[in-house]
Design an enzyme around this catalytic site. Structure first.
Site, PDB file in Angstrom:
ATOM      1  N   GLU A  45       1.054  -1.164   0.014  1.00 38.46           N
ATOM      2  CA  GLU A  45       0.039   0.008  -0.312  1.00 38.46           C
ATOM      3  C   GLU A  45       0.848   1.041  -0.026  1.00 38.46           C
ATOM      4  O   GLU A  45       1.885   1.291   0.193  1.00 38.46           O
ATOM      5  CB  GLU A  45      -0.628  -0.292   1.355  1.00 38.46           C
ATOM      6  CG  GLU A  45      -0.309  -0.171   2.515  1.00 38.46           C
ATOM      7  CD  GLU A  45      -1.100   0.929   3.897  1.00 38.46           C
ATOM      8  OE1 GLU A  45      -1.317   1.818   3.577  1.00 38.46           O
ATOM      9  OE2 GLU A  45      -1.522  -0.270   4.772  1.00 38.46           O
ATOM     10  N   LYS A 180      -4.960  -2.899  13.871  1.00 37.86           N
ATOM     11  CA  LYS A 180      -4.101  -1.786  14.836  1.00 37.86           C
ATOM     12  C   LYS A 180      -4.404  -1.831  16.839  1.00 37.86           C
ATOM     13  O   LYS A 180      -5.862  -1.460  15.799  1.00 37.86           O
ATOM     14  CB  LYS A 180      -4.184  -0.159  14.212  1.00 37.86           C
ATOM     15  CG  LYS A 180      -3.823  -0.290  12.791  1.00 37.86           C
ATOM     16  CD  LYS A 180      -3.740   0.882  12.235  1.00 37.86           C
ATOM     17  CE  LYS A 180      -2.680   0.853  10.832  1.00 37.86           C
ATOM     18  NZ  LYS A 180      -3.685   0.499   9.603  1.00 37.86           N
TER      19      LYS A 180
END
Length: 330
Positions: A45, A180
């Protein structure tokens, strides 16, 4: 039997790249050659480059990650939108341009792709957008830092990352350090189950928590080698399930930030984030947590991305060998 093999072959073979040319998607020569010749390719990404850390640290880290992929037998394909053109694989100059532009580049999820292209803008792809373009090119392995998920208090705010729905409908294996840790990990795992996503922890029974190896959540599946991971992806691909796979790789213990300090920083950052909404929440929280931990969280972030690249490249190479063998036998 022939009919069954024919159906399976359609699922495992890479799509011809000419259709991407027709769609205005640019595939870098190195990536195009790898896909055509059966060499493993790893999608990367670009949000982590533009929004994840400052220049020149972001540029150097991106270079190092690409080098790790190459050193382990695969070809890196960093994905971004430049001047309205979706690019699968970037040159060194393009990578540096993206790094220098930083947060001036639009953070681009799946929903944002048409807008960025129509305005001939620059877009740094998130997990969902990167998965979309990787799948279009037939790239089956994607390496990132950590995925988005259900935000804390998500049951009230309905703030759920599009990464999760993308995993439910796009057949790409995402290699990451887990969800996360600023997010609600148990609810995220529940949501992934609802989406039909196979969730695998690498060499551990516990699902990793990004900055730290431990989340307190048991992983639904465990794989102890890159070969086992490749087997799981191969099975998913052959059956044409159409959903993604999430492979959680724990950050090496020597690079893990102290869990207690990170959690304390997260609680403080969440309090400060009141009033911030949408796709600005995660960048704010990650930046603030890094400040509150004295840089420890960013250092851990860089190390976990490198480790994910190492594992992801080996998985991509092992997977390519398997699918190539199956295609020839069919």
């Amino acid at each position: 039997m022939a009919c069954r093999i024919s159906v399976i072959s359609r699922h495992i073979s890479s799509p011809p790249l000419e259709h991407l040319d027709d769609l205005g998607v640019r595939v870098a020569p190195e990536v195009r050659s790898a896909l055509s010749s059966g060499v493993g390719v790893v999608a990367l990404e670009s949000t982590i480059v533009s929004h994840g850390m400052p220049y020149p640290q972001n540029f150097h880290t991106a270079q190092e990650v690409e080098s790790i992929v190459r050193a382990n037998g695969a070809v890196p394909a960093t994905i971004a939108i430049l001047d309205g053109v979706p690019c699968i694989g970037l040159s060194l100059a393009e990578l540096e341009r993206l790094a220098k532009l930083g947060t001036m580049v639009s953070k681009t999820a799946r929903r944002d792709i048409p807008y960025v292209i129509a305005r001939r803008g620059n877009g740094a792809t998130t997990v969902s957008a990167t998965m979309f373009f990787a799948s279009k090119a037939g790239i089956k392995v994607f390496v990132t830092g950590g995925i988005g998920g259900v935000h804390r208090q998500g049951e009230s705010t309905m703030d759920v990352s599009s990464d999760l729905t993308e995993l439910g409908k796009t057949p790409v294996a995402v290699v990451c350090a887990g969800v996360k840790s600023i997010l609600d990990i148990p609810r995220t795992l529940e949501y992934l189950e609802t989406q039909g996503v196979t969730v695998v922890s690498y060499s551990t029974d516990e699902f990793p928590a990004f900055f730290t190896p431990n989340s307190g959540c048991k992983a639904p599946c465990r794989a102890d080698s890159v070969e086992e991971c490749a087997d799981i992806i191969e099975a998913n691909t052959k059956l044409g399930l159409g959903s993604g796979i999430l492979i959680g790789v724990p950050i090496p213990a020597e690079h893990a930030a102290a869990a207690k300090n990170v959690e304390s920083a997260i609680q403080s950052a969440l309090h400060e984030a009141e009033g911030i909404a949408g796709n600005s929440v995660t960048p704010f929280l990650l930046k603030r947590v890094n400040e509150l931990t004295g840089g420890d969280s960013l250092a851990a972030n860089i190390q976990l991305v490198k480790n994910n690249a190492l594992v992801g490249a080996k998985i991509a190479t092992a997977l390519t060998t398997r699918l190539s063998r199956f295609t020839k036998s069919s």
